[in-house]
Design a protein around this motif. Structure first.
Motif, PDB file in Angstrom:
ATOM      1  N   ASP A  24       0.414  -1.200   0.034  1.00  0.00           N
ATOM      2  CA  ASP A  24       0.043  -0.189  -0.257  1.00  0.00           C
ATOM      3  C   ASP A  24       0.867   0.932   0.053  1.00  0.00           C
ATOM      4  O   ASP A  24       1.158   1.865   1.458  1.00  0.00           O
ATOM      5  N   PRO A  25       1.221   1.237  -0.940  1.00  0.00           N
ATOM      6  CA  PRO A  25       1.975   2.816  -1.329  1.00  0.00           C
ATOM      7  C   PRO A  25       1.697   4.152  -0.945  1.00  0.00           C
ATOM      8  O   PRO A  25       0.742   4.995  -1.044  1.00  0.00           O
ATOM      9  N   ALA A  27       1.625   8.509  -1.063  1.00  0.00           N
ATOM     10  CA  ALA A  27       1.700   9.020  -2.339  1.00  0.00           C
ATOM     11  C   ALA A  27       2.616   9.512  -2.623  1.00  0.00           C
ATOM     12  O   ALA A  27       3.158   9.428  -4.237  1.00  0.00           O
ATOM     13  N   ASP A  28       4.156   9.447  -2.428  1.00  0.00           N
ATOM     14  CA  ASP A  28       5.706   9.400  -3.080  1.00  0.00           C
ATOM     15  C   ASP A  28       6.237   7.745  -2.921  1.00  0.00           C
ATOM     16  O   ASP A  28       7.229   8.736  -3.257  1.00  0.00           O
ATOM     17  N   GLU A  29       5.709   7.143  -3.361  1.00  0.00           N
ATOM     18  CA  GLU A  29       5.850   5.528  -3.160  1.00  0.00           C
ATOM     19  C   GLU A  29       5.614   4.931  -4.553  1.00  0.00           C
ATOM     20  O   GLU A  29       4.132   5.655  -5.123  1.00  0.00           O
ATOM     21  N   VAL A  30       6.232   4.338  -4.590  1.00  0.00           N
ATOM     22  CA  VAL A  30       5.895   3.471  -6.160  1.00  0.00           C
ATOM     23  C   VAL A  30       6.200   2.026  -5.984  1.00  0.00           C
ATOM     24  O   VAL A  30       7.156   1.303  -5.264  1.00  0.00           O
ATOM     25  N   VAL A  31       5.365   1.327  -6.507  1.00  0.00           N
ATOM     26  CA  VAL A  31       5.492  -0.361  -6.663  1.00  0.00           C
ATOM     27  C   VAL A  31       6.004  -0.631  -7.915  1.00  0.00           C
ATOM     28  O   VAL A  31       5.586  -0.629  -8.924  1.00  0.00           O
ATOM     29  N   VAL A  32       7.104  -1.885  -7.384  1.00  0.00           N
ATOM     30  CA  VAL A  32       7.531  -2.261  -8.915  1.00  0.00           C
ATOM     31  C   VAL A  32       7.191  -3.599  -9.373  1.00  0.00           C
ATOM     32  O   VAL A  32       8.026  -4.549  -8.017  1.00  0.00           O
ATOM     33  N   GLU A  33       6.960  -4.922 -10.498  1.00  0.00           N
ATOM     34  CA  GLU A  33       6.650  -5.506 -10.242  1.00  0.00           C
ATOM     35  C   GLU A  33       8.322  -6.450 -10.552  1.00  0.00           C
ATOM     36  O   GLU A  33       8.749  -6.026 -11.116  1.00  0.00           O
ATOM     37  N   VAL A  34       8.941  -7.470  -9.625  1.00  0.00           N
ATOM     38  CA  VAL A  34       9.229  -7.835 -10.323  1.00  0.00           C
ATOM     39  C   VAL A  34       9.570  -8.743 -10.664  1.00  0.00           C
ATOM     40  O   VAL A  34       8.302 -10.417  -9.788  1.00  0.00           O
ATOM     41  N   ARG A  35       9.713  -9.849 -12.125  1.00  0.00           N
ATOM     42  CA  ARG A  35       9.595 -10.985 -12.309  1.00  0.00           C
ATOM     43  C   ARG A  35      10.400 -12.282 -11.940  1.00  0.00           C
ATOM     44  O   ARG A  35      10.328 -12.867 -11.913  1.00  0.00           O
ATOM     45  N   ALA A  36      11.560 -11.453 -11.697  1.00  0.00           N
ATOM     46  CA  ALA A  36      12.721 -12.434 -11.441  1.00  0.00           C
ATOM     47  C   ALA A  36      14.113 -11.750  -9.948  1.00  0.00           C
ATOM     48  O   ALA A  36      14.249 -10.602 -10.622  1.00  0.00           O
TER      49      ALA A  36
END
Length: 64
Positions: A24-25, A27-36
């Protein structure tokens, strides 16, 4: 969500688990999807190698 958590009873002290809460980021954060990704665990316990006349016969010799 799947992810690694620290676990002192697991091999390498990391355990892959399911059921982690979704991030639950702010407002000044980002979620990055990691596949490996890769995890390098050199030793599960601290260790030392002793050289010299009082060293145990551990098969290691200085210069090897």
């Amino acid at each position: 969500m799947r992810g690694f958590i620290t676990d002192s009873t697991a091999c390498g002290r990391l355990r892959l688990t399911d059921g982690l809460p979704e991030p639950d980021p702010a407002a000044d954060e980002v979620v990055v999807e990691v596949r490996a990704h890769a995890v390098s665990v050199l030793a599960a316990e601290p260790f030392a190698v002793i050289f010299g006349p009082s060293a145990p016969d551990n098969g290691l010799r200085k210069g090897d």
